[in-house]
Design a protein around this motif. Structure first.
Motif, PDB file in Angstrom:
ATOM      1  N   UNK A   8     -39.168  -8.511  12.589  1.00  0.00           N
ATOM      2  CA  UNK A   8     -38.529  -9.638  13.248  1.00  0.00           C
ATOM      3  C   UNK A   8     -39.590 -10.537  13.870  1.00  0.00           C
ATOM      4  N   UNK A   9     -39.344 -11.844  13.806  1.00  0.00           N
ATOM      5  CA  UNK A   9     -40.236 -12.827  14.418  1.00  0.00           C
ATOM      6  C   UNK A   9     -39.563 -13.389  15.663  1.00  0.00           C
ATOM      7  N   UNK A  10     -40.300 -13.541  16.767  1.00  0.00           N
ATOM      8  CA  UNK A  10     -39.710 -14.168  17.952  1.00  0.00           C
ATOM      9  C   UNK A  10     -39.269 -15.597  17.638  1.00  0.00           C
ATOM     10  N   UNK A  11     -38.093 -15.973  18.118  1.00  0.00           N
ATOM     11  CA  UNK A  11     -37.562 -17.312  17.862  1.00  0.00           C
ATOM     12  C   UNK A  11     -37.284 -18.064  19.155  1.00  0.00           C
ATOM     13  N   UNK A  12     -37.679 -17.506  20.300  1.00  0.00           N
ATOM     14  CA  UNK A  12     -37.469 -18.180  21.581  1.00  0.00           C
ATOM     15  C   UNK A  12     -36.461 -17.463  22.449  1.00  0.00           C
ATOM     16  N   UNK A  13     -35.938 -18.206  23.412  1.00  0.00           N
ATOM     17  CA  UNK A  13     -34.957 -17.654  24.337  1.00  0.00           C
ATOM     18  C   UNK A  13     -33.742 -18.553  24.354  1.00  0.00           C
ATOM     19  N   UNK A  14     -32.632 -17.983  24.798  1.00  0.00           N
ATOM     20  CA  UNK A  14     -31.407 -18.741  24.897  1.00  0.00           C
ATOM     21  C   UNK A  14     -30.410 -18.011  25.774  1.00  0.00           C
ATOM     22  N   UNK A  15     -29.221 -18.558  25.876  1.00  0.00           N
ATOM     23  CA  UNK A  15     -28.174 -17.979  26.693  1.00  0.00           C
ATOM     24  C   UNK A  15     -27.053 -17.465  25.810  1.00  0.00           C
ATOM     25  N   UNK A  16     -26.485 -16.337  26.211  1.00  0.00           N
ATOM     26  CA  UNK A  16     -25.339 -15.777  25.511  1.00  0.00           C
ATOM     27  C   UNK A  16     -24.322 -15.350  26.569  1.00  0.00           C
ATOM     28  N   UNK A  17     -23.036 -15.512  26.266  1.00  0.00           N
ATOM     29  CA  UNK A  17     -22.000 -15.015  27.158  1.00  0.00           C
ATOM     30  C   UNK A  17     -21.790 -13.540  26.862  1.00  0.00           C
ATOM     31  N   UNK A  18     -21.975 -12.699  27.877  1.00  0.00           N
ATOM     32  CA  UNK A  18     -21.848 -11.258  27.671  1.00  0.00           C
ATOM     33  C   UNK A  18     -21.397 -10.604  28.966  1.00  0.00           C
ATOM     34  N   UNK A  19     -20.710  -9.485  28.819  1.00  0.00           N
ATOM     35  CA  UNK A  19     -20.275  -8.709  29.975  1.00  0.00           C
ATOM     36  C   UNK A  19     -21.433  -7.860  30.478  1.00  0.00           C
ATOM     37  N   UNK A  20     -21.550  -7.754  31.785  1.00  0.00           N
ATOM     38  CA  UNK A  20     -22.590  -6.925  32.378  1.00  0.00           C
ATOM     39  C   UNK A  20     -22.113  -5.487  32.500  1.00  0.00           C
TER      40      UNK A  20
END
Length: 62
Positions: A8-20
């Protein structure tokens, strides 16, 4: 899934909606994104690398 073993190659960061968990509501979380050799997208959520599914709400931070 190990990043080095799965190519896998790093593609950056982002936001995802997820339950904690622990009964807390779904929240926006900052995650690392990866791209596989087959151009599939993956995210690192709770220390686990999982495929980015249509059910995930993902917004790129790049």
């Amino acid at each position: 899934m190990n990043v080095e073993k799965s190519q896998l190659r790093p593609a950056g960061k982002g936001f995802v909606l997820a339950a904690i968990g622990d009964g807390l509501p779904t929240m926006r979380r900052l995650v690392e994104a990866y791209t596989g050799k087959n151009n599939k997208k993956y995210i690192k959520l709770d220390g686990e690398i999982t495929p980015l599914l249509p059910s995930h709400l993902y917004m790129s931070g790049n």
